[in-house]
Design a protein around this motif. Structure first.
Motif, mmCIF file in Angstrom:
data_model
loop_
_atom_site.group_PDB
_atom_site.id
_atom_site.type_symbol
_atom_site.label_atom_id
_atom_site.label_comp_id
_atom_site.label_asym_id
_atom_site.label_seq_id
_atom_site.Cartn_x
_atom_site.Cartn_y
_atom_site.Cartn_z
ATOM 1 N N GLN A 1 21.178 -70.019 26.707
ATOM 2 C CA GLN A 1 20.966 -71.465 26.564
ATOM 3 C C GLN A 1 20.347 -71.824 25.222
ATOM 4 N N LYS B 1 23.042 -78.243 26.104
ATOM 5 C CA LYS B 1 23.198 -78.981 27.370
ATOM 6 C C LYS B 1 24.250 -78.325 28.257
ATOM 7 N N LEU B 2 25.402 -77.977 27.658
ATOM 8 C CA LEU B 2 26.455 -77.333 28.440
ATOM 9 C C LEU B 2 25.949 -76.018 29.025
ATOM 10 N N GLU C 1 23.296 -76.569 31.936
ATOM 11 C CA GLU C 1 23.965 -76.959 33.184
ATOM 12 C C GLU C 1 24.759 -75.781 33.749
ATOM 13 N N SER C 2 25.345 -74.973 32.870
ATOM 14 C CA SER C 2 26.114 -73.822 33.330
ATOM 15 C C SER C 2 25.219 -72.808 34.028
ATOM 16 N N ARG D 1 22.514 -73.445 35.657
ATOM 17 C CA ARG D 1 22.215 -74.000 36.980
ATOM 18 C C ARG D 1 23.388 -73.713 37.936
ATOM 19 N N LEU D 2 24.618 -73.910 37.435
ATOM 20 C CA LEU D 2 25.791 -73.700 38.288
ATOM 21 C C LEU D 2 26.036 -72.210 38.566
ATOM 22 N N LYS E 1 29.986 -75.375 33.555
ATOM 23 C CA LYS E 1 29.839 -76.818 33.350
ATOM 24 C C LYS E 1 31.076 -77.411 32.695
ATOM 25 N N ASP F 1 33.765 -78.030 35.209
ATOM 26 C CA ASP F 1 33.361 -79.142 36.062
ATOM 27 C C ASP F 1 33.649 -80.478 35.357
ATOM 28 N N ASP G 1 29.556 -86.806 33.997
ATOM 29 C CA ASP G 1 28.091 -86.837 34.083
ATOM 30 C C ASP G 1 27.431 -86.219 32.847
ATOM 31 N N LEU G 2 28.241 -85.786 31.890
ATOM 32 C CA LEU G 2 27.727 -85.342 30.586
ATOM 33 C C LEU G 2 28.830 -85.685 29.578
#
Lengths: 93, 380
Positions: free
Chosen positions: B53, B62-63, B66-67, B69-70, B342, B345, B357-358
């Motif tokens: 990250q 950001k990508l 979020e990735s 988290r997923l 992400k 998604d 959402d992004l």
């Protein structure tokens, strides 16, 4: 051969696991290597590669010559980092 | 094989399979994935599996956040063990210039909520025992960075997608893409033609030649990147270690093998992914400088893969001007695996007409036409 017969000694892969992978559709040695890691250990498939190809051939009803072995990757044998780092300066591709 | 579909995704790597799953999950199920060989046989299956990250641009950070988290939810959602682990990433700074840049990176990353901090060389040695910190001024460390198994992640997405009705065609190379009146009309493969209004180009380094079939020039340069791995030794560190100065990254896999790669600045563009002696020698020297204790550890295997590099090291996402129904998900510049959860998604949101959402407008291909790009500097 039984379910528990070890096919790949480096990565502890059994005959049963190889057969199961074939049933799931992984019918090439390349795919088998990536799914089960057979051929990724110290012997790099030199012990198990042909065995796995034979099992694939038998289970899919093809001839052994039609089951390619996985790509052979350098080094030819496991080699210490210190030896590799000391290799004379030369270029090969 | 189907003769028509609502969408055809070209490329059975993590992006193609992940997108197929995310579309099907939203009820968009008439999808075919075309793969030239077997799943993850291209760049996905050749990557180092790292998930980071810590980037210098907000877009990538950001990508990636979020990735991560997923990735943490993937095993449960897809019912598959993908070997996702959060062993951390340690980035070493050797020069004042690096320190200055990392200060900016860390400030931006912390503002976005990332758990990242500066540590001193002593703490770096505690995180990565046997690390040679000579010349290291400081390091940045993010404990929630990590790794996962690229084959398993791809397989997990693919199997879940198939359960939802997606068709995945292996060993089916694309030979042509046809358009009609400025719109995508069909894709021609080695096994026949599929009529479709929507094609997704998820073919990594080969995205360039696919885009050319409809007259689109992607600013992507395919470049070989090599990796090698050692025999398995007792696990003694979990973090990925990166030095941008040395162009090197390495980590110890859970099974014990030490995996390492470096970006050769002299590498020329092309599709050659054969293994080179130069890499084996240079990589060995670099790793023994950073971790001299490994001198008796044996290398068992090396391999190569393609980076699909863009001028700013950021991916190309979304539609392109001039050809309707042609969606890009490529140009990841070596970081497609870690950003995939992400990105797929978001692309599924885009294709099904949801509100994103992004925002990904800045990753549209037209950014290269305006001449105002900001390159991500955190690239090996």
């Amino acid at each position: 051969m039984t379910e528990d017969t070890i096919i790949c000694r480096c990565e502890d892969v059994t005959y049963g696991q190889v057969v199961e992978a074939i049933e799931q559709g992984f019918t090439t040695t390349e795919e088998m290597k990536r799914m089960l890691r057979c051929g990724m250990g110290a012997c790099q498939g030199r012990t198990c590669g042909r065995l796995i190809a034979q099992i694939i051939a038998a289970k899919t009803g093809t001839s052994l010559s039609q089951v390619p072995l996985p790509t052979s990757r350098p080094p030819a044998a496991p080699t210490e980092l210190a030896i590799l780092a000391g290799t004379p300066h030369e270029e090969t591709s | 094989m189907k003769r028509r579909a609502d969408a055809v995704i070209i490329g059975g790597g993590v992006s193609g399979c992940g997108l197929a799953y995310c579309l099907a999950k939203r009820g968009f199920k008439d999808v075919v994935v075309l793969e030239r060989e077997y799943l993850a046989s291209g760049a996905t299956g050749r990557c180092g599996g790292g998930i980071r990250q810590q980037w210098s641009t907000e877009e990538n950070t950001k990508l990636a956040m979020e990735s991560v988290r997923l990735f943490g939810q993937l095993d449960e959602e897809l019912e598959y063990e993908t070997e996702f682990e959060q062993g951390g990433y340690l980035i070493l700074a050797y020069t004042d210039q690096e320190v200055e840049q990392y200060k900016k990176n860390v400030a931006m990353q912390q503002k976005l909520g990332l758990d990242v901090r500066f540590i001193d060389p002593k703490e770096a040695r505690e995180i990565a025992p046997h690390l040679n910190t000579e010349g290291v001024l400081c390091a940045t460390y993010c404990p929630s960075d990590g790794s996962a198994n690229p084959f398993y992640v791809t397989q997990a997405y693919a199997e879940a997608a198939k359960c939802l009705g997606v068709q995945i065609e292996l060993y089916t190379p694309v030979t042509n893409i046809e358009k009609r009146g400025g719109r995508i009309a069909s894709v021609v493969t080695s096994r026949g033609k599929i009529e479709t209004p929507l094609i997704v180009n998820a073919a990594g380094g080969d995205s360039v030649s696919l885009a050319k079939m409809v007259g689109v020039e992607l600013p992507i340069v395919p470049t070989r990147h090599e990796i090698m791995v050692t025999e398995q030794v007792e696990p003694f560190f979990t973090t990925m270690v990166i030095s941008f100065k040395h162009g090197v990254y390495f980590r110890q896999e859970k099974r014990g093998g030490i995996l390492m790669g470096y970006g050769d600045p002299d590498e020329r563009p092309g599709f050659d992914i054969t293994s080179s002696m130069k890499f084996l020698r240079t990589m060995s020297r670099k790793i023994l400088n950073l971790m001299p204790a490994l001198h008796r550890v044996k290398v068992v295997r090396q391999w190569g893969g393609l980076y699909d590099t863009t001028p700013d090291a950021l991916p190309i996402l979304g539609p392109v001007d001039g050809v309707e129904g042609f969606i890009q998900i490529n140009g990841f510049s070596g970081h497609g695996f870690m950003l995939a959860p992400k990105v797929v998604d978001l692309l599924a949101q885009l294709i099904t007409g949801e509100e994103l959402d992004l925002p990904i407008d800045r990753l549209h291909m037209d950014r290269f036409l305006t001449g105002e790009i900001s390159r991500d500097l955190s690239v090996v």
